[in-house]
Design a protein around this motif. Structure first.
Motif, mmCIF file in Angstrom:
data_model
loop_
_atom_site.group_PDB
_atom_site.id
_atom_site.type_symbol
_atom_site.label_atom_id
_atom_site.label_comp_id
_atom_site.label_asym_id
_atom_site.label_seq_id
_atom_site.Cartn_x
_atom_site.Cartn_y
_atom_site.Cartn_z
ATOM 1 N N VAL A 1 -0.133 3.797 0.299
ATOM 2 C CA VAL A 1 -0.645 4.869 -0.564
ATOM 3 C C VAL A 1 0.108 4.897 -1.891
ATOM 4 C CG1 VAL A 1 -0.863 7.382 -0.800
ATOM 5 C CG2 VAL A 1 -1.561 6.242 1.322
ATOM 6 N N ILE A 2 1.416 4.771 -1.836
ATOM 7 C CA ILE A 2 2.219 4.777 -3.066
ATOM 8 C C ILE A 2 1.798 3.623 -3.975
ATOM 9 C CG2 ILE A 2 4.546 4.324 -3.961
ATOM 10 C CD1 ILE A 2 5.610 6.000 -1.620
ATOM 11 N N ARG A 3 1.620 2.450 -3.406
ATOM 12 C CA ARG A 3 1.278 1.270 -4.210
ATOM 13 C C ARG A 3 -0.197 1.262 -4.624
ATOM 14 N NH1 ARG A 3 4.469 -2.965 -4.688
ATOM 15 N NH2 ARG A 3 2.713 -4.402 -4.739
ATOM 16 N N ASP A 4 -1.083 1.419 -3.654
ATOM 17 C CA ASP A 4 -2.512 1.198 -3.907
ATOM 18 C C ASP A 4 -3.231 2.408 -4.497
ATOM 19 O OD1 ASP A 4 -2.018 -1.295 -2.795
ATOM 20 O OD2 ASP A 4 -2.755 -0.709 -0.813
ATOM 21 N N LYS A 5 -2.818 3.590 -4.131
ATOM 22 C CA LYS A 5 -3.511 4.799 -4.617
ATOM 23 C C LYS A 5 -2.799 5.432 -5.809
ATOM 24 C CE LYS A 5 -6.162 5.335 -0.708
ATOM 25 N NZ LYS A 5 -7.490 5.674 -0.496
ATOM 26 N N LEU A 6 -1.460 5.317 -5.849
ATOM 27 C CA LEU A 6 -0.716 5.951 -6.945
ATOM 28 C C LEU A 6 -0.253 4.944 -7.992
ATOM 29 C CD1 LEU A 6 1.407 8.525 -4.900
ATOM 30 C CD2 LEU A 6 -0.838 8.833 -5.980
ATOM 31 N N GLY A 7 -0.389 3.660 -7.723
ATOM 32 C CA GLY A 7 -0.036 2.637 -8.701
ATOM 33 C C GLY A 7 1.458 2.467 -8.929
ATOM 34 N N LEU A 8 2.278 2.930 -7.997
ATOM 35 C CA LEU A 8 3.732 2.792 -8.111
ATOM 36 C C LEU A 8 4.147 1.585 -7.278
ATOM 37 C CD1 LEU A 8 4.593 6.576 -7.702
ATOM 38 C CD2 LEU A 8 4.534 5.256 -9.832
ATOM 39 N N THR A 9 4.423 0.488 -7.946
ATOM 40 C CA THR A 9 4.614 -0.779 -7.248
ATOM 41 C C THR A 9 6.073 -1.192 -7.096
ATOM 42 O OG1 THR A 9 4.273 -1.982 -9.308
ATOM 43 C CG2 THR A 9 2.332 -1.625 -7.912
ATOM 44 N N GLY A 10 7.004 -0.286 -7.356
ATOM 45 C CA GLY A 10 8.421 -0.612 -7.181
ATOM 46 C C GLY A 10 8.772 -0.889 -5.736
ATOM 47 N N ALA A 11 8.296 -0.055 -4.825
ATOM 48 C CA ALA A 11 8.495 -0.302 -3.394
ATOM 49 C C ALA A 11 7.605 -1.482 -3.015
ATOM 50 C CB ALA A 11 8.141 0.934 -2.586
ATOM 51 N N LYS A 12 8.204 -2.480 -2.399
ATOM 52 C CA LYS A 12 7.478 -3.722 -2.136
ATOM 53 C C LYS A 12 7.170 -3.894 -0.653
ATOM 54 C CE LYS A 12 8.142 -5.496 -6.338
ATOM 55 N NZ LYS A 12 8.290 -4.318 -7.161
ATOM 56 N N PRO A 13 6.028 -4.522 -0.343
ATOM 57 C CA PRO A 13 5.780 -4.913 1.040
ATOM 58 C C PRO A 13 6.576 -6.177 1.332
ATOM 59 C CG PRO A 13 3.938 -5.559 -0.342
ATOM 60 C CD PRO A 13 4.905 -4.827 -1.225
ATOM 61 N N GLY A 14 7.316 -6.136 2.408
ATOM 62 C CA GLY A 14 8.062 -7.318 2.827
ATOM 63 C C GLY A 14 7.649 -7.656 4.241
#
Length: 158
Positions: free
Chosen positions: A28-41
């Protein structure tokens, strides 16, 4: 699949998002809010690249559902305001490719806030929850120690 609207407080802003009950906070943070600092690992809580702060505590956002975060205060690396730790990461060359860096920074920020007098053993213990495949941890530890020294000096001045 059923969707729900929830309000999340992220980086001191309230954001209304539509989520599925199964959506992780990371997605949600990455895809819906556009905050890409937290990364999927690893996506199973082992690597720490997705670490954020939830109510002042480091949290691996791949392990938390977005619906669980409603009512909590969430901080991502984008919400930091030029901290001493970020400066020290640059000054001490505590990154190489940078993929894991936001997770390390968020974990260490929580350490500094909760334990401003942390010793070397505590620093190592906290950093164990994050993995970097590009560099050793020496520079990261040095950056955290330098930021702790800055925090301790600020506490003495108060």
């Amino acid at each position: 699949m059923h969707s729900t609207e929830i309000t999340l407080e992220v980086n001191e802003e309230f954001r209304l998002v539509t989520v599925r009950n199964a959506d992780t906070l990371l997605s949600v943070i990455r895809d819906k809010l556009g905050l890409t600092g937290a990364k999927p690992g690893c996506l199973n809580g082992d690597c720490g690249t997705c670490t954020i702060e939830v109510d002042g505590n480091p949290m691996k956002s791949c392990l938390m559902l977005a619906v669980e975060a409603q009512g909590s205060k969430i901080t991502t690396v984008e919400g930091l305001k030029y901290t001493a730790l970020q400066t020290q990461f640059v000054d001490k060359f505590a990154f190489q490719c940078g993929y894991c860096t936001p997770g390390f920074i968020m974990n260490a920020i929580a350490l500094i806030k909760q334990y401003p007098h942390a010793n070397d053993m505590m620093i190592k213990e906290w950093l164990e929850s994050n993995i970097c495949r590009c560099t050793g941890y020496k520079e990261i530890e040095e950056a955290v120690k330098a930021a702790l020294a800055t925090a301790q000096a600020a506490l003495r001045q108060q």
